[in-house]
Design an enzyme around this catalytic site. Structure first.
Site, PDB file in Angstrom:
ATOM      1  N   SER A  61      14.362  45.520  30.384  1.00  0.00           N
ATOM      2  CA  SER A  61      15.256  46.598  29.948  1.00  0.00           C
ATOM      3  C   SER A  61      14.807  47.922  30.548  1.00  0.00           C
ATOM      4  CB  SER A  61      15.246  46.712  28.428  1.00  0.00           C
ATOM      5  OG  SER A  61      15.873  47.926  28.055  1.00  0.00           O
ATOM      6  N   HIS A 109      18.548  44.520  32.328  1.00  0.00           N
ATOM      7  CA  HIS A 109      19.191  44.820  31.048  1.00  0.00           C
ATOM      8  C   HIS A 109      19.382  46.336  30.932  1.00  0.00           C
ATOM      9  CE1 HIS A 109      20.240  43.729  26.887  1.00  0.00           C
ATOM     10  NE2 HIS A 109      19.598  44.820  26.500  1.00  0.00           N
ATOM     11  N   ASP A 149      20.733  49.290  28.476  1.00  0.00           N
ATOM     12  CA  ASP A 149      21.042  49.605  27.074  1.00  0.00           C
ATOM     13  C   ASP A 149      21.837  50.903  26.952  1.00  0.00           C
ATOM     14  OD1 ASP A 149      19.761  47.531  25.478  1.00  0.00           O
ATOM     15  OD2 ASP A 149      17.879  48.281  26.319  1.00  0.00           O
ATOM     16  N   MET A 205      23.607  53.494  24.411  1.00  0.00           N
ATOM     17  CA  MET A 205      23.620  53.912  22.997  1.00  0.00           C
ATOM     18  C   MET A 205      24.388  55.222  22.862  1.00  0.00           C
ATOM     19  SD  MET A 205      19.615  53.332  22.180  1.00  0.00           S
ATOM     20  CE  MET A 205      18.771  51.807  22.590  1.00  0.00           C
ATOM     21  N   HIS A 233      24.367  46.108  27.741  1.00  0.00           N
ATOM     22  CA  HIS A 233      24.380  45.934  26.278  1.00  0.00           C
ATOM     23  C   HIS A 233      24.954  47.202  25.654  1.00  0.00           C
ATOM     24  CE1 HIS A 233      21.625  45.407  22.452  1.00  0.00           C
ATOM     25  NE2 HIS A 233      22.909  45.278  22.169  1.00  0.00           N
ATOM     26  N   MET A 240      25.746  49.359  22.796  1.00  0.00           N
ATOM     27  CA  MET A 240      25.494  49.667  21.374  1.00  0.00           C
ATOM     28  C   MET A 240      26.314  50.904  21.049  1.00  0.00           C
ATOM     29  SD  MET A 240      21.430  48.884  21.458  1.00  0.00           S
ATOM     30  CE  MET A 240      21.402  49.071  23.232  1.00  0.00           C
ATOM     31  N   MET A 253      19.884  40.164  18.261  1.00  0.00           N
ATOM     32  CA  MET A 253      18.953  41.299  18.151  1.00  0.00           C
ATOM     33  C   MET A 253      17.781  40.896  17.257  1.00  0.00           C
ATOM     34  SD  MET A 253      19.948  43.749  20.061  1.00  0.00           S
ATOM     35  CE  MET A 253      18.543  44.768  19.593  1.00  0.00           C
ATOM     36  N   PHE A 276      16.237  51.593  19.422  1.00  0.00           N
ATOM     37  CA  PHE A 276      14.978  52.072  19.999  1.00  0.00           C
ATOM     38  C   PHE A 276      14.193  50.926  20.621  1.00  0.00           C
ATOM     39  CE2 PHE A 276      16.218  54.641  16.395  1.00  0.00           C
ATOM     40  CZ  PHE A 276      16.178  55.930  16.920  1.00  0.00           C
ATOM     41  N   GLY A 298      10.360  49.403  21.703  1.00  0.00           N
ATOM     42  CA  GLY A 298       9.021  49.450  21.122  1.00  0.00           C
ATOM     43  C   GLY A 298       8.907  49.103  19.649  1.00  0.00           C
ATOM     44  N   ASP A 326      16.696  39.986  22.096  1.00  0.00           N
ATOM     45  CA  ASP A 326      16.418  41.370  22.500  1.00  0.00           C
ATOM     46  C   ASP A 326      15.691  42.132  21.401  1.00  0.00           C
ATOM     47  OD1 ASP A 326      16.525  43.919  23.568  1.00  0.00           O
ATOM     48  OD2 ASP A 326      18.715  44.080  23.545  1.00  0.00           O
ATOM     49  N   GLY A 378      11.462  45.298  27.149  1.00  0.00           N
ATOM     50  CA  GLY A 378      11.392  46.678  27.622  1.00  0.00           C
ATOM     51  C   GLY A 378       9.968  47.170  27.679  1.00  0.00           C
TER      52      GLY A 378
HETATM   53  C1  DX5 Z   1      16.984  48.043  21.464  1.00  0.00           C
HETATM   54  C2  DX5 Z   1      17.491  47.640  22.835  1.00  0.00           C
HETATM   55  C3  DX5 Z   1      16.519  46.819  23.574  1.00  0.00           C
HETATM   56  C4  DX5 Z   1      15.248  47.537  23.933  1.00  0.00           C
HETATM   57  C5  DX5 Z   1      14.154  46.531  23.809  1.00  0.00           C
HETATM   58  O1  DX5 Z   1      17.970  48.651  20.738  1.00  0.00           O
HETATM   59  O2  DX5 Z   1      18.691  46.895  22.708  1.00  0.00           O
HETATM   60  O3  DX5 Z   1      17.095  46.254  24.743  1.00  0.00           O
HETATM   61  O4  DX5 Z   1      15.244  48.093  25.213  1.00  0.00           O
HETATM   62  O5  DX5 Z   1      12.942  47.180  23.904  1.00  0.00           O
HETATM   63  P1  DX5 Z   1      11.585  46.484  23.497  1.00  0.00           P
HETATM   64  O6  DX5 Z   1      11.416  45.296  24.398  1.00  0.00           O
HETATM   65  O7  DX5 Z   1      10.573  47.571  23.752  1.00  0.00           O
HETATM   66  O8  DX5 Z   1      11.673  46.103  22.051  1.00  0.00           O
HETATM   67 ZN    ZN Z   2      19.388  45.739  24.585  1.00  0.00          ZN
END
Ligand code: DX5
Ligand code: ZN
Length: 218
Positions: A7, A32, A34, A36, A65, A67, A136, A142, A144, A174, A196
């Protein structure tokens, strides 16, 4: 299949080309992306121009993705910005069947994502229409965050529904993915793991991607 989709949310945005080229040179299957909107999730990432910039340098397909609320408004924009897979959230789509058909008409692979609290059974009538189901394993918004253990149960159930219905969709997981949970996630039926922070915070991201891909149950 065991595929990895790093990601770019965790990439260095001031060195995005460098980080995309790192993914190009790795064993990753997808990139990937993301998106948002600060409404569906309590964070804003980036939009179409950044997606397009990533696409310009990417040699792997973009797994976008969304969101965001009302994703129908932006499907064509993200397709034009280079998305190969477009995943919308079940929780954001009142007319999910129509949205899925729209993504197909645009020539992309349609995906549907589920928040941690949403049971996989709600997808029973749409599984024949989607190319990918994204589970998910953290609350979206977020990078991490800590992996939610209940995810294993959901993957196992979804994999069973796929077998029983003779469906072809890919299962993607994810959030909070690392080498400690990757093996079990693949073993339960996951095809693609998104990662990510675990990739981008590591000393050797290319090796980390390979390690995730090779992960076995510990
Ligand atoms: C979270 C995202 C993920 C995110 C994953 O809302 O959809 O794709 O980048 O990050 P890590 O791998 O750090 O949890
Ligand atoms: Zn994602």
């Amino acid at each position: 299949m065991t595929g990895i989709a790093p990601s770019i949310l965790a990439a260095d945005f001031a060195n995005l080309q460098r980080d995309v080229e790192m993914i190009n040179s790795s064993a990753a299957e997808y990139i990937h992306v993301d998106i948002m909107d600060g409404m569906f999730v309590p964070n804003i990432s980036f939009g179409m121009p950044v997606c397009q910039a990533v696409h310009k340098h990417a040699t792997k397909p973009l797994d976008v993705h969304l969101m965001i609320e009302q994703p129908d408004r932006y499907l064509a924009d993200f397709r034009n910005a280079g998305a190969s897979i477009i995943t919308v959230h079940y929780e954001a789509c009142t007319h999910l069947h129509r949205t899925i058909q729209h993504i197909k008409e645009l020539g992309a692979m349609p995906g549907v994502a589920l928040n941690p609290h949403t049971p996989v059974e709600v997808l029973s009538e749409i599984l024949g229409d989607v190319s990918l189901v994204l589970i998910m394993s953290v609350n979206p918004g977020f990078g991490g965050q800590v992996f939610i253990e209940n995810t294993y149960k959901k993957i196992a159930k979804l994999a069973q529904m796929r077998r029983e219905g003779n469906h072809q969709f890919l299962i993607e997981v994810d959030g909070g993915v690392n080498t400690s949970n990757a093996g079990k996630l693949f073993a339960e039926g996951t095809d693609i793991l998104v990662a990510g922070s675990f990739v981008f915070n590591s000393h050797n991201p290319v090796q980390t991607i390979q390690d995730l891909k090779n992960a076995v149950v510990k």
